[in-house]
Design an enzyme around this catalytic site. Structure first.
Site, PDB file in Angstrom:
ATOM      1  CB  SER A  55     -57.519  33.849  41.693  1.00 23.79           C
ATOM      2  OG  SER A  55     -57.079  34.835  40.779  1.00 23.79           O
ATOM      3  CD  GLU A 112     -66.662  27.728  30.126  1.00 24.05           C
ATOM      4  OE1 GLU A 112     -67.301  26.683  30.006  1.00 24.05           O
ATOM      5  OE2 GLU A 112     -66.245  28.154  31.232  1.00 24.05           O
ATOM      6  CE  LYS A 168     -61.367  30.352  36.493  1.00 22.56           C
ATOM      7  NZ  LYS A 168     -62.760  30.815  36.453  1.00 22.56           N
TER       8      LYS A 168
HETATM    9  C1  LIG Z   1     -56.198  33.086  37.770  1.00 22.50           C
HETATM   10  C2  LIG Z   1     -57.614  33.489  37.523  1.00 22.50           C
HETATM   11  N1  LIG Z   1     -58.231  34.291  38.410  1.00 22.50           N
HETATM   12  C3  LIG Z   1     -59.507  34.694  38.237  1.00 22.50           C
HETATM   13  C4  LIG Z   1     -60.235  34.320  37.118  1.00 22.50           C
HETATM   14  C5  LIG Z   1     -61.628  34.833  36.966  1.00 22.50           C
HETATM   15  O1  LIG Z   1     -62.608  33.869  37.172  1.00 22.50           O
HETATM   16  P1  LIG Z   1     -63.511  33.873  38.465  1.00 22.50           P
HETATM   17  O2  LIG Z   1     -64.081  35.249  38.599  1.00 22.50           O
HETATM   18  O3  LIG Z   1     -64.534  32.834  38.163  1.00 22.50           O
HETATM   19  O4  LIG Z   1     -62.649  33.506  39.632  1.00 22.50           O
HETATM   20  C6  LIG Z   1     -59.642  33.467  36.163  1.00 22.50           C
HETATM   21  C7  LIG Z   1     -60.391  33.033  34.987  1.00 22.50           C
HETATM   22  O5  LIG Z   1     -59.909  32.423  34.083  1.00 22.50           O
HETATM   23  C8  LIG Z   1     -58.292  33.057  36.377  1.00 22.50           C
HETATM   24  O6  LIG Z   1     -57.667  32.260  35.502  1.00 22.50           O
END
Ligand SMILES: Cc1ncc(COP(=O)(O)O)c(C=O)c1O
Length: 421
Positions: free
Chosen positions: A391, A117, A95
């Site tokens: 992620s 948000e 993020k």
């Molecule tokens: C660690 C992590 N992975 C994935 C996501 C999902 O978001 P996005 O689909 O935009 O990557 C989030 C959302 O808060 C997150 O904190």
């Protein structure tokens, strides 16, 4: 040349084929035009790009490495699994890439205040981090259910000088937090930028977020080809990423779009199972997820028979959203990406196994991608390669995991600790 090597979406109206666009009250149109203009200028400005690259390197810790998950690969007995380590980015998840990029845009636009948000709290923490770094006032809206399950992130945001406002409406999760952030933005649009956290919302947000996150895929592509960077010296056969709004998935997918031999697989939240109706698998459930408009963009939206937004459920707050980024819907129509889902239980198994076999505790969101790999890798050959976008890291989820895994009989149980000593 394939259709995808000339991929140029969105169109000039901000549409990804039939998806995307800009469905907002008239009062917001000038702010979106201003943002689009500022973004286009920044996109073509070497100084902006150099500043972002400098911060990525010196502040975020980019490039994040690629790790070969040797023990997990061996355990599954199929494809070699590599992890793109966004969990190692400053503040704990991908993020931060988008939050920093947009915060630099805020400076350029001369705005003084950010609203955002957050669901999992990770985007809120990233935004609070970027705001602290650049000295910008920041307010984050968060559903009270999410505040409960992500308490450490609420404290982090406050520590970083951000005001966290609880939202007690609707399902008290991300959808409701977005409503409040938009309400604040409409009221204070002259002074305030809405720093949206996923590849969602009205044009130009889905494009901006995708572009800032594409640093993940650009780095990963180079690293996979380069053995000295920890890669296998070839492109992966498949890339797997979890999909909430879809920003980490688009970030890693995009630089591989023209490599059509690379399968791109998005994993949604299957919650308690599709049949239960308690999930957030927008593509997997044509019964409840139909075309609709949510938060300014057209995409698949989970809704009841009257078109009211349906309640969703996922063990991971970051995947618990009723719609999905519009570009995913287009890529799916084009046959370029595929979507599947992992249930809460499968994600917990991914969470446990990656921790135990690799010494890496993933975010519960990322654990959904791992859960799919547990199924996929054994079906593939040992000479094949899967790249997973890890992620984020799991610190924020320890409490949830402790309750879910600790309540089960077995080694992780917390029940008989006193007696065992
Ligand atoms: C660690 C992590 N992975 C994935 C996501 C999902 O978001 P996005 O689909 O935009 O990557 C989030 C959302 O808060 C997150 O904190």
């Amino acid at each position: 040349m394939s259709e995808l090597s000339g991929y140029r979406w969105p169109d000039e109206r901000g549409r990804f084929g039939p998806y995307g666009g800009r469905f907002v009250p008239e009062t917001l149109m000038p702010a979106l035009d201003e943002l689009e203009e500022a973004y286009l200028q920044a996109y073509n400005d070497h100084a902006f790009k150099a500043e972002l690259a400098r911060l990525f390197h010196t502040y975020v810790g980019r490039p994040t490495p690629i790790t070969h998950a040797r023990r997990l690969s061996r355990h599954l007995g199929g494809a070699q699994i590599y992890l793109k380590r966004e969990d190692l980015a400053h503040s704990g998840a991908h993020k931060i890439n988008n939050a920093l990029g947009q915060a630099l845009l805020v400076e350029r636009m001369g705005k003084k205040r950010i609203v955002a948000e957050t669901g999992a709290g990770q985007h809120g923490v990233a935004t609070a981090t970027a705001a602290a770094l650049l000295g910008i006032e920041c307010v984050v809206y968060m559903g009270t259910v999410d505040m409960g399950r992500q308490a450490p992130n609420v404290f982090r945001m406050k520590l970083l000088g951000t005001a966290v406002r609880g939202v007690d409406a609707g399902s008290k999760t991300l959808k409701d937090a977005i409503n409040e952030a938009i309400r604040d933005w409409v009221t204070n649009v002259q002074s305030t930028h809405y720093l949206l956290g996923s590849a969602l919302g009205p044009h130009p947000y889905p494009t901006i977020v995708r572009d800032f996150q594409s640093v993940i895929g650009r780095e990963a592509r180079g690293q996979m080809l380069d053995e000295a960077s920890g890669g296998p010296g070839r492109l992966p056969d498949a890339i797997v990423a979890c999909v909430g709004g879809g920003s980490n998935a688009l970030g890693i997918f995009h630089p591989f779009l023209a490599d059509e031999q690379v399968r791109l697989i998005g994993v949604e939240a299957g919650g308690r199972g599709i049949e239960s109706g308690e999930h957030a698998a927008r593509f997997a459930d044509p019964e409840t997820a139909r075309l609709g408009v949510l938060h300014g963009t057209r995409s698949y939206v989970m809704q009841d028979a009257d078109g009211q937004i349906a309640l969703t459920h996922s063990i991971s707050a970051g995947l618990d959203y009723a719609s999905v980024g519009p570009e995913h819907a287009l890529l799916r129509d084009l046959g370029r990406s595929e979507y599947t889902y992992a249930t809460d239980d499968a994600a917990l198994e991914g969470f446990r196994l990656l921790s135990e076999l690799e010494g890496i505790i993933p975010a519960l969101e990322s654990a959904h991608a791992i859960a799919h790999v547990l199924e996929l890798a054994p079906q593939m050959g040992r000479d094949q390669v899967i790249l997973v976008n890890l992620s984020g890291r799991g610190d924020k989820d320890l409490d949830t995991a402790m309750r879910a895994l600790g309540a089960r009989p077995g080694r992780l149980s917390t029940e008989n600790e006193v007696n065992e000593q």
